[in-house]
Design an enzyme around this catalytic site. Structure first.
Site, PDB file in Angstrom:
ATOM      1  N   GLU A  33     -39.806 -18.710  -8.092  1.00 53.49           N
ATOM      2  CA  GLU A  33     -39.425 -19.726  -7.096  1.00 53.49           C
ATOM      3  C   GLU A  33     -40.559 -19.790  -6.093  1.00 53.49           C
ATOM      4  OE1 GLU A  33     -35.467 -20.025  -5.861  1.00 53.49           O
ATOM      5  OE2 GLU A  33     -34.966 -20.141  -7.973  1.00 53.49           O
ATOM      6  N   CYS A  59     -39.418 -23.048   2.299  1.00 51.27           N
ATOM      7  CA  CYS A  59     -40.009 -23.582   1.068  1.00 51.27           C
ATOM      8  C   CYS A  59     -39.696 -25.069   0.960  1.00 51.27           C
ATOM      9  CB  CYS A  59     -39.504 -22.829  -0.146  1.00 51.27           C
ATOM     10  SG  CYS A  59     -37.724 -22.734  -0.240  1.00 51.27           S
TER      11      CYS A  59
HETATM   12  P1  NAD Z   1     -46.270 -14.053  -1.241  1.00 56.11           P
HETATM   13  O1  NAD Z   1     -46.559 -14.646  -2.557  1.00 56.11           O
HETATM   14  O2  NAD Z   1     -47.416 -13.722  -0.356  1.00 56.11           O
HETATM   15  O3  NAD Z   1     -45.429 -12.699  -1.402  1.00 56.11           O
HETATM   16  C1  NAD Z   1     -44.180 -12.656  -2.050  1.00 56.11           C
HETATM   17  C2  NAD Z   1     -43.911 -11.244  -2.532  1.00 56.11           C
HETATM   18  O4  NAD Z   1     -44.843 -10.886  -3.550  1.00 56.11           O
HETATM   19  C3  NAD Z   1     -44.032 -10.169  -1.460  1.00 56.11           C
HETATM   20  O5  NAD Z   1     -42.961  -9.270  -1.603  1.00 56.11           O
HETATM   21  C4  NAD Z   1     -45.359  -9.503  -1.794  1.00 56.11           C
HETATM   22  O6  NAD Z   1     -45.441  -8.161  -1.368  1.00 56.11           O
HETATM   23  C5  NAD Z   1     -45.348  -9.580  -3.310  1.00 56.11           C
HETATM   24  N1  NAD Z   1     -46.655  -9.474  -3.957  1.00 56.11           N
HETATM   25  C6  NAD Z   1     -47.875  -9.842  -3.477  1.00 56.11           C
HETATM   26  N2  NAD Z   1     -48.828  -9.616  -4.419  1.00 56.11           N
HETATM   27  C7  NAD Z   1     -48.189  -9.127  -5.512  1.00 56.11           C
HETATM   28  C8  NAD Z   1     -48.638  -8.722  -6.809  1.00 56.11           C
HETATM   29  N3  NAD Z   1     -49.922  -8.796  -7.161  1.00 56.11           N
HETATM   30  N4  NAD Z   1     -47.721  -8.280  -7.685  1.00 56.11           N
HETATM   31  C9  NAD Z   1     -46.411  -8.237  -7.365  1.00 56.11           C
HETATM   32  N5  NAD Z   1     -45.935  -8.588  -6.143  1.00 56.11           N
HETATM   33  C10 NAD Z   1     -46.822  -9.040  -5.227  1.00 56.11           C
HETATM   34  O7  NAD Z   1     -45.280 -15.072  -0.520  1.00 56.11           O
HETATM   35  P2  NAD Z   1     -44.638 -14.969   0.929  1.00 56.11           P
HETATM   36  O8  NAD Z   1     -45.706 -15.206   1.943  1.00 56.11           O
HETATM   37  O9  NAD Z   1     -43.794 -13.763   1.047  1.00 56.11           O
HETATM   38  O10 NAD Z   1     -43.626 -16.206   0.924  1.00 56.11           O
HETATM   39  C11 NAD Z   1     -44.009 -17.514   1.245  1.00 56.11           C
HETATM   40  C12 NAD Z   1     -44.049 -18.381   0.018  1.00 56.11           C
HETATM   41  O11 NAD Z   1     -42.792 -18.298  -0.657  1.00 56.11           O
HETATM   42  C13 NAD Z   1     -44.232 -19.845   0.332  1.00 56.11           C
HETATM   43  O12 NAD Z   1     -45.126 -20.415  -0.593  1.00 56.11           O
HETATM   44  C14 NAD Z   1     -42.835 -20.437   0.150  1.00 56.11           C
HETATM   45  O13 NAD Z   1     -42.822 -21.807  -0.138  1.00 56.11           O
HETATM   46  C15 NAD Z   1     -42.318 -19.605  -0.973  1.00 56.11           C
HETATM   47  N6  NAD Z   1     -40.867 -19.611  -1.035  1.00 56.11           N
HETATM   48  C16 NAD Z   1     -40.255 -20.278  -2.059  1.00 56.11           C
HETATM   49  C17 NAD Z   1     -38.874 -20.335  -2.117  1.00 56.11           C
HETATM   50  C18 NAD Z   1     -38.174 -21.061  -3.223  1.00 56.11           C
HETATM   51  O14 NAD Z   1     -36.976 -20.922  -3.350  1.00 56.11           O
HETATM   52  N7  NAD Z   1     -38.870 -21.856  -4.045  1.00 56.11           N
HETATM   53  C19 NAD Z   1     -38.109 -19.703  -1.139  1.00 56.11           C
HETATM   54  C20 NAD Z   1     -38.762 -19.034  -0.110  1.00 56.11           C
HETATM   55  C21 NAD Z   1     -40.147 -18.985  -0.074  1.00 56.11           C
END
Ligand code: NAD
Length: 457
Positions: free
Chosen positions: A229, A263
């Site tokens: 997502e 999001c």
């Molecule tokens: P992010 O991608 O920076 O991090 C998300 C998670 O991934 C964190 O827990 C992080 O520690 C982990 N992570 C980072 N690198 C990783 C790796 N190499 N392997 C495994 N895990 C890893 O995103 P964020 O800043 O936490 O969230 C913001 C983003 O999320 C925005 O783009 C937003 O639009 C999206 N979002 C989408 C939805 C949806 O339902 N579509 C909902 C909420 C947020």
């Protein structure tokens, strides 16, 4: 043991430091979840529902302190933290109400001594790697249906919402979910990556496209269920027959709520040329009423940005838009003082050569573009790599539907925006992701359908 430092984004102060997981502890915890899974799956659905009901009661009981914890670590205005927790209750109620019917074994054929059935069996061990912007929503969209359907969960909350992740876990344990059935990992991306190295049966990720793409690569050859997502660049079109004042107020809220870190935030607005000037004026007037302030203050609408690096993304979008001829109507710069502050920012005279109209901003910034027709609006709305939500404002239902049917998005809105319902599937097209949460599909997605062919001897 390494440590995870947690800071308050509103003032930069250290809140606490937690012992973090590492490759060894992640492996051990996944093994515990694996071992615990058959016994959890063998409990009755009624028992698992009772745990989730008790969890709901725990959220209600602790709501004020949970809101404060979330506000302090994410910068989310306190009223919005309460809104998220109250919104969660409706999602829990939905899952509880729908679980029995959704998970019941279906007889799809019975004739001449032959019966065919579909049974919904749990995936096994579910890995949930989550985001910080709505940590209760996005965490529980996975955790609760996964537990209800008999999976064990290893959950890696965002490093920017870890205290909230630990609270979710604490309340589930208190509600009767065994410790090894719901396990929380502490750490940043490296801990998430370590989780993906383990043998799990499903990976459910919420976060950015960039991380989602890395996760897809890491998980790809393991051939396990993967849901992503991801982000969006969500457009709304305001038609010439719309109630301009209502549309402006609604869309300003949709763009700036949670300081633009949703999001499904409205990230692009297209307005018919006949009402463009009137709309822009009403939109900016609404934005100017939004009070920026300490996230714990009751009247704060714009809080701190959760992640400091996003300030640079927003500054770059502002500079790029200005260099390419956009008109800055309000804001445009960081706020003053300690912490991660950015002024609510509105641009007119924008176009698709600008990053502001192409890449996710994830902050309190918006571009408003003039269009001459519905066809032009549709073309621009679809000119994106993302496809999470899209909306249209018009009193004319047929016109709205004609536009929304052509738009590539998982969710479409008529005269509303920035809205999520537990009753409807939440999914994206393109770089907004694969798979879904919420709705009855979002319960079934944590199961494997097992096909039974039964012939009476
Ligand atoms: P992010 O991608 O920076 O991090 C998300 C998670 O991934 C964190 O827990 C992080 O520690 C982990 N992570 C980072 N690198 C990783 C790796 N190499 N392997 C495994 N895990 C890893 O995103 P964020 O800043 O936490 O969230 C913001 C983003 O999320 C925005 O783009 C937003 O639009 C999206 N979002 C989408 C939805 C949806 O339902 N579509 C909902 C909420 C947020």
């Amino acid at each position: 043991m390494s440590q995870l430092a947690i800071y308050n984004p509103a003032n930069g102060h250290l809140i606490t430091t937690l012992p973090a997981d590492d490759v060894v502890s992640v492996e051990a915890k996944v093994a515990l979840a694996r071992h615990a899974q058959p016994a959890w799956a063998a409990t009755s659905l009624a028992e698992r529902k009772a745990c989730i009901s008790a969890f709901r009661a725990g959220v209600v009981h602790d709501l004020e302190s949970l809101a404060f914890i979330m506000t302090r670590e994410t910068g989310k205005p306190i009223q919005m933290s309460r809104n998220e927790l109250n919104g969660l209750l409706g999602r829990i109620d939905f899952f509880l109400a729908e679980a029995d019917a959704t998970l019941a074994t279906q007889t799809v054929f019975a004739e001449g001594g032959m019966t065919e059935q579909i049974q919904h069996t749990p995936l096994g061990v579910v890995a949930n790697i989550s985001a910080w912007n709505y940590p209760w929503f996005v965490g529980c969209n996975v955790i609760l249906p996964a537990l209800l359907t008999g999976n064990t969960v290893v959950y890696k909350p965002s490093e920017y919402a870890t205290l909230t992740g630990l609270e979710i876990t604490r309340l589930l344990h208190k509600a009767g979910v065994p410790e090894n059935v719901m396990i929380c990992l502490v750490g940043a991306g490296a801990v998430g990556a370590a989780l993906l190295e383990q043998k799990v049966d499903g990976v459910f990720f919420t976060g950015s496209y960039a991380t989602g793409a890395r996760i897809a690569q890491a998980v790809g050859t393991k051939l396990v269920k993967l849901q992503l997502e991801l982000g969006g660049k969500d457009p709304t079109y305001v038609c010439d027959d719309a109630n301009v004042q209502v549309a402006a107020e609604s869309l300003a809220d949709g763009a700036m709520y949670n300081t633009g870190q949703s999001c499904c935030s409205v990230e692009r607005v297209y307005v018919h040329e006949k009402v463009y000037d009137q709309f822009v004026q009403a939109f900016v007037a609404t934005v100017k009423t939004f009070k920026t302030g300490d996230p714990v203050a009751e009247d704060t609408y714009i809080g701190a940005l959760t992640r400091a690096p996003q300030l640079e993304v927003l500054e770059a979008q502002v500079a790029d838009a200005q260099a390419k001829g956009a008109t800055l109507l309000t804001g445009g710069a960081r706020g003053t003082g300690e912490g991660n502050w950015f002024q609510p920012t509105v641009f007119s005279n924008v176009n698709h050569s600008m990053e502001l109209m192409r890449e996710e901003s994830f902050g309190p910034i918006i571009g408003i573009q003039k269009v001459g027709s519905d066809a032009e609006a549709v073309k621009l709305m679809n000119d994106t790599r993302y496809g999470l939500t899209a909306g249209v404002f018009t009193p004319n239902e047929a016109r709205a539907k004609a536009v929304l049917e052509q738009v590539h998005a998982g969710t479409v809105y008529w005269n509303c925006c920035d809205r999520v319902s537990p009753r409807l599937p939440w999914s994206g097209h393109g770089d907004s992701g694969v798979g879904l949460t919420l709705s009855t599909y979002g319960i079934q997605t944590f199961t494997r359908p097992k096909a039974w062919h039964l012939r009476k001897a």
